[in-house]
Structures are given as C-alpha cells and as structure tokens.
Motif scaffolding. Structure first.
Motif, PDB file in Angstrom:
ATOM      1  N   PRO A  20     -12.273  75.982  62.024  1.00  0.00           N
ATOM      2  CA  PRO A  20     -11.818  75.703  63.393  1.00  0.00           C
ATOM      3  C   PRO A  20     -12.673  74.670  64.134  1.00  0.00           C
ATOM      4  O   PRO A  20     -12.148  73.883  64.915  1.00  0.00           O
ATOM      5  CB  PRO A  20     -11.896  77.062  64.075  1.00  0.00           C
ATOM      6  CG  PRO A  20     -11.760  78.046  62.975  1.00  0.00           C
ATOM      7  CD  PRO A  20     -12.408  77.415  61.789  1.00  0.00           C
ATOM      8  N   LEU A  21     -13.964  74.619  63.852  1.00  0.00           N
ATOM      9  CA  LEU A  21     -14.813  73.632  64.514  1.00  0.00           C
ATOM     10  C   LEU A  21     -14.423  72.212  64.088  1.00  0.00           C
ATOM     11  O   LEU A  21     -14.322  71.305  64.919  1.00  0.00           O
ATOM     12  CB  LEU A  21     -16.284  73.897  64.199  1.00  0.00           C
ATOM     13  CG  LEU A  21     -17.277  72.939  64.833  1.00  0.00           C
ATOM     14  CD1 LEU A  21     -17.181  73.015  66.345  1.00  0.00           C
ATOM     15  CD2 LEU A  21     -18.671  73.244  64.370  1.00  0.00           C
ATOM     16  N   ALA A  22     -14.178  72.005  62.816  1.00  0.00           N
ATOM     17  CA  ALA A  22     -13.759  70.690  62.325  1.00  0.00           C
ATOM     18  C   ALA A  22     -12.386  70.317  62.872  1.00  0.00           C
ATOM     19  O   ALA A  22     -12.121  69.149  63.168  1.00  0.00           O
ATOM     20  CB  ALA A  22     -13.752  70.671  60.808  1.00  0.00           C
ATOM     21  N   GLN A  23     -11.518  71.295  63.025  1.00  0.00           N
ATOM     22  CA  GLN A  23     -10.202  71.036  63.608  1.00  0.00           C
ATOM     23  C   GLN A  23     -10.343  70.557  65.043  1.00  0.00           C
ATOM     24  O   GLN A  23      -9.669  69.607  65.465  1.00  0.00           O
ATOM     25  CB  GLN A  23      -9.355  72.302  63.575  1.00  0.00           C
ATOM     26  CG  GLN A  23      -9.020  72.797  62.201  1.00  0.00           C
ATOM     27  CD  GLN A  23      -8.411  74.179  62.234  1.00  0.00           C
ATOM     28  OE1 GLN A  23      -7.814  74.579  63.231  1.00  0.00           O
ATOM     29  NE2 GLN A  23      -8.557  74.919  61.155  1.00  0.00           N
ATOM     30  N   ALA A  24     -11.228  71.198  65.806  1.00  0.00           N
ATOM     31  CA  ALA A  24     -11.438  70.800  67.192  1.00  0.00           C
ATOM     32  C   ALA A  24     -12.048  69.405  67.272  1.00  0.00           C
ATOM     33  O   ALA A  24     -11.668  68.603  68.127  1.00  0.00           O
ATOM     34  CB  ALA A  24     -12.335  71.819  67.901  1.00  0.00           C
ATOM     35  N   LEU A  25     -12.988  69.100  66.381  1.00  0.00           N
ATOM     36  CA  LEU A  25     -13.605  67.774  66.378  1.00  0.00           C
ATOM     37  C   LEU A  25     -12.586  66.683  66.063  1.00  0.00           C
ATOM     38  O   LEU A  25     -12.595  65.615  66.671  1.00  0.00           O
ATOM     39  CB  LEU A  25     -14.758  67.730  65.376  1.00  0.00           C
ATOM     40  CG  LEU A  25     -15.985  68.570  65.712  1.00  0.00           C
ATOM     41  CD1 LEU A  25     -16.973  68.545  64.551  1.00  0.00           C
ATOM     42  CD2 LEU A  25     -16.640  68.094  66.980  1.00  0.00           C
ATOM     43  N   LEU A  26     -11.707  66.939  65.103  1.00  0.00           N
ATOM     44  CA  LEU A  26     -10.689  65.954  64.749  1.00  0.00           C
ATOM     45  C   LEU A  26      -9.628  65.805  65.829  1.00  0.00           C
ATOM     46  O   LEU A  26      -9.147  64.706  66.088  1.00  0.00           O
ATOM     47  CB  LEU A  26     -10.035  66.323  63.418  1.00  0.00           C
ATOM     48  CG  LEU A  26     -10.905  66.150  62.182  1.00  0.00           C
ATOM     49  CD1 LEU A  26     -10.176  66.657  60.951  1.00  0.00           C
ATOM     50  CD2 LEU A  26     -11.297  64.700  62.010  1.00  0.00           C
ATOM     51  N   LEU A  27      -9.252  66.910  66.453  1.00  0.00           N
ATOM     52  CA  LEU A  27      -8.255  66.858  67.506  1.00  0.00           C
ATOM     53  C   LEU A  27      -8.801  66.214  68.773  1.00  0.00           C
ATOM     54  O   LEU A  27      -8.068  65.567  69.524  1.00  0.00           O
ATOM     55  CB  LEU A  27      -7.742  68.270  67.815  1.00  0.00           C
ATOM     56  CG  LEU A  27      -6.614  68.405  68.817  1.00  0.00           C
ATOM     57  CD1 LEU A  27      -5.397  67.618  68.355  1.00  0.00           C
ATOM     58  CD2 LEU A  27      -6.256  69.852  69.022  1.00  0.00           C
ATOM     59  N   ALA A  28     -10.092  66.342  69.010  1.00  0.00           N
ATOM     60  CA  ALA A  28     -10.706  65.773  70.208  1.00  0.00           C
ATOM     61  C   ALA A  28     -10.819  64.260  70.131  1.00  0.00           C
ATOM     62  O   ALA A  28     -10.880  63.598  71.174  1.00  0.00           O
ATOM     63  CB  ALA A  28     -12.083  66.378  70.427  1.00  0.00           C
ATOM     64  N   LEU A  29     -10.842  63.692  68.940  1.00  0.00           N
ATOM     65  CA  LEU A  29     -11.035  62.254  68.806  1.00  0.00           C
ATOM     66  C   LEU A  29      -9.925  61.425  69.457  1.00  0.00           C
ATOM     67  O   LEU A  29     -10.223  60.542  70.269  1.00  0.00           O
ATOM     68  CB  LEU A  29     -11.211  61.884  67.334  1.00  0.00           C
ATOM     69  CG  LEU A  29     -11.624  60.448  67.069  1.00  0.00           C
ATOM     70  CD1 LEU A  29     -12.957  60.133  67.723  1.00  0.00           C
ATOM     71  CD2 LEU A  29     -11.689  60.192  65.587  1.00  0.00           C
ATOM     72  N   PRO A  30      -8.633  61.661  69.170  1.00  0.00           N
ATOM     73  CA  PRO A  30      -7.612  60.853  69.861  1.00  0.00           C
ATOM     74  C   PRO A  30      -7.560  61.126  71.366  1.00  0.00           C
ATOM     75  O   PRO A  30      -7.281  60.210  72.147  1.00  0.00           O
ATOM     76  CB  PRO A  30      -6.305  61.242  69.181  1.00  0.00           C
ATOM     77  CG  PRO A  30      -6.577  62.456  68.412  1.00  0.00           C
ATOM     78  CD  PRO A  30      -8.035  62.538  68.165  1.00  0.00           C
ATOM     79  N   ILE A  31      -7.859  62.362  71.772  1.00  0.00           N
ATOM     80  CA  ILE A  31      -7.889  62.675  73.198  1.00  0.00           C
ATOM     81  C   ILE A  31      -9.013  61.880  73.864  1.00  0.00           C
ATOM     82  O   ILE A  31      -8.826  61.290  74.937  1.00  0.00           O
ATOM     83  CB  ILE A  31      -8.065  64.187  73.423  1.00  0.00           C
ATOM     84  CG1 ILE A  31      -6.870  64.944  72.871  1.00  0.00           C
ATOM     85  CG2 ILE A  31      -8.273  64.495  74.891  1.00  0.00           C
ATOM     86  CD1 ILE A  31      -7.062  66.448  72.818  1.00  0.00           C
ATOM     87  N   PHE A  32     -10.176  61.855  73.218  1.00  0.00           N
ATOM     88  CA  PHE A  32     -11.310  61.106  73.758  1.00  0.00           C
ATOM     89  C   PHE A  32     -10.999  59.615  73.833  1.00  0.00           C
ATOM     90  O   PHE A  32     -11.300  58.957  74.833  1.00  0.00           O
ATOM     91  CB  PHE A  32     -12.557  61.347  72.906  1.00  0.00           C
ATOM     92  CG  PHE A  32     -13.660  60.383  73.201  1.00  0.00           C
ATOM     93  CD1 PHE A  32     -14.403  60.503  74.355  1.00  0.00           C
ATOM     94  CD2 PHE A  32     -13.935  59.345  72.333  1.00  0.00           C
ATOM     95  CE1 PHE A  32     -15.413  59.604  74.645  1.00  0.00           C
ATOM     96  CE2 PHE A  32     -14.936  58.450  72.603  1.00  0.00           C
ATOM     97  CZ  PHE A  32     -15.683  58.575  73.765  1.00  0.00           C
ATOM     98  N   LEU A  33     -10.416  59.066  72.775  1.00  0.00           N
ATOM     99  CA  LEU A  33     -10.124  57.631  72.766  1.00  0.00           C
ATOM    100  C   LEU A  33      -9.140  57.254  73.868  1.00  0.00           C
ATOM    101  O   LEU A  33      -9.302  56.220  74.526  1.00  0.00           O
ATOM    102  CB  LEU A  33      -9.592  57.212  71.396  1.00  0.00           C
ATOM    103  CG  LEU A  33     -10.609  57.262  70.258  1.00  0.00           C
ATOM    104  CD1 LEU A  33      -9.928  56.962  68.931  1.00  0.00           C
ATOM    105  CD2 LEU A  33     -11.758  56.325  70.519  1.00  0.00           C
ATOM    106  N   LEU A  34      -8.144  58.079  74.087  1.00  0.00           N
ATOM    107  CA  LEU A  34      -7.173  57.816  75.149  1.00  0.00           C
ATOM    108  C   LEU A  34      -7.829  57.920  76.528  1.00  0.00           C
ATOM    109  O   LEU A  34      -7.606  57.068  77.402  1.00  0.00           O
ATOM    110  CB  LEU A  34      -5.998  58.788  75.045  1.00  0.00           C
ATOM    111  CG  LEU A  34      -4.885  58.628  76.068  1.00  0.00           C
ATOM    112  CD1 LEU A  34      -4.211  57.273  75.887  1.00  0.00           C
ATOM    113  CD2 LEU A  34      -3.887  59.741  75.934  1.00  0.00           C
ATOM    114  N   LEU A  35      -8.642  58.934  76.716  1.00  0.00           N
ATOM    115  CA  LEU A  35      -9.330  59.105  77.995  1.00  0.00           C
ATOM    116  C   LEU A  35     -10.351  57.996  78.223  1.00  0.00           C
ATOM    117  O   LEU A  35     -10.469  57.478  79.341  1.00  0.00           O
ATOM    118  CB  LEU A  35     -10.006  60.480  78.034  1.00  0.00           C
ATOM    119  CG  LEU A  35     -10.571  60.944  79.357  1.00  0.00           C
ATOM    120  CD1 LEU A  35      -9.507  60.961  80.437  1.00  0.00           C
ATOM    121  CD2 LEU A  35     -11.184  62.317  79.198  1.00  0.00           C
ATOM    122  N   ASP A  36     -11.074  57.604  77.195  1.00  0.00           N
ATOM    123  CA  ASP A  36     -12.044  56.513  77.308  1.00  0.00           C
ATOM    124  C   ASP A  36     -11.347  55.206  77.656  1.00  0.00           C
ATOM    125  O   ASP A  36     -11.811  54.455  78.519  1.00  0.00           O
ATOM    126  CB  ASP A  36     -12.827  56.375  76.005  1.00  0.00           C
ATOM    127  CG  ASP A  36     -13.894  55.318  76.075  1.00  0.00           C
ATOM    128  OD1 ASP A  36     -14.756  55.418  76.972  1.00  0.00           O
ATOM    129  OD2 ASP A  36     -13.874  54.396  75.243  1.00  0.00           O
TER     130      ASP A  36
END
Length: 68
Positions: A14-30
C-alpha cells in the motif's frame, strides 16, 4: 486494511501504491502552482515541493486506510 496489488508479477504494498498515485497528483498541482505564480512566494522551492509531495502521500495513505 489495504491490500497488495499485483502488477506483472510484482506485488506493490500500500505504501508503494500511494507513492505512485501521488506522483501524477503532485505533477498536476505543481504545474498549476507554477502557472499561478505561487512558487515565486516560496523561500526554498525544492523544500516546498518535497513537503508538498509528502503531504499528498500522507493524505493518500490516510484515505486508503479510511476506505478499507
């Protein structure tokens, strides 16, 4: 409790899933923060971006825990 997901024979905890899912969210927000000019007001841009990614990951982990 969140479950492991299997992708191509590799189990993602689950931690790796959260890290991978957070990447596109972060890129869009950035990208949107850069377009709005918010990052010009930040003292240390790299530190802010690291903290932003950590907050997104933490939020996703809490959300994954609440959904299961």
């Amino acid at each position: 409790m969140p479950v492991d997901i299997e992708l191509g024979g590799v189990y993602l905890p689950p931690l790796a899933q959260a890290l991978l899912l957070a990447l596109p969210i972060f890129l869009l927000l950035d990208w949107s923060l850069r377009r709005l000019g918010v990052l010009r007001l930040v003292w240390h841009e790299a530190l802010f971006e690291g903290a932003l990614y950590a907050c997104i990951c933490a939020g996703l982990i809490l959300l994954m825990g609440a959904l299961h």
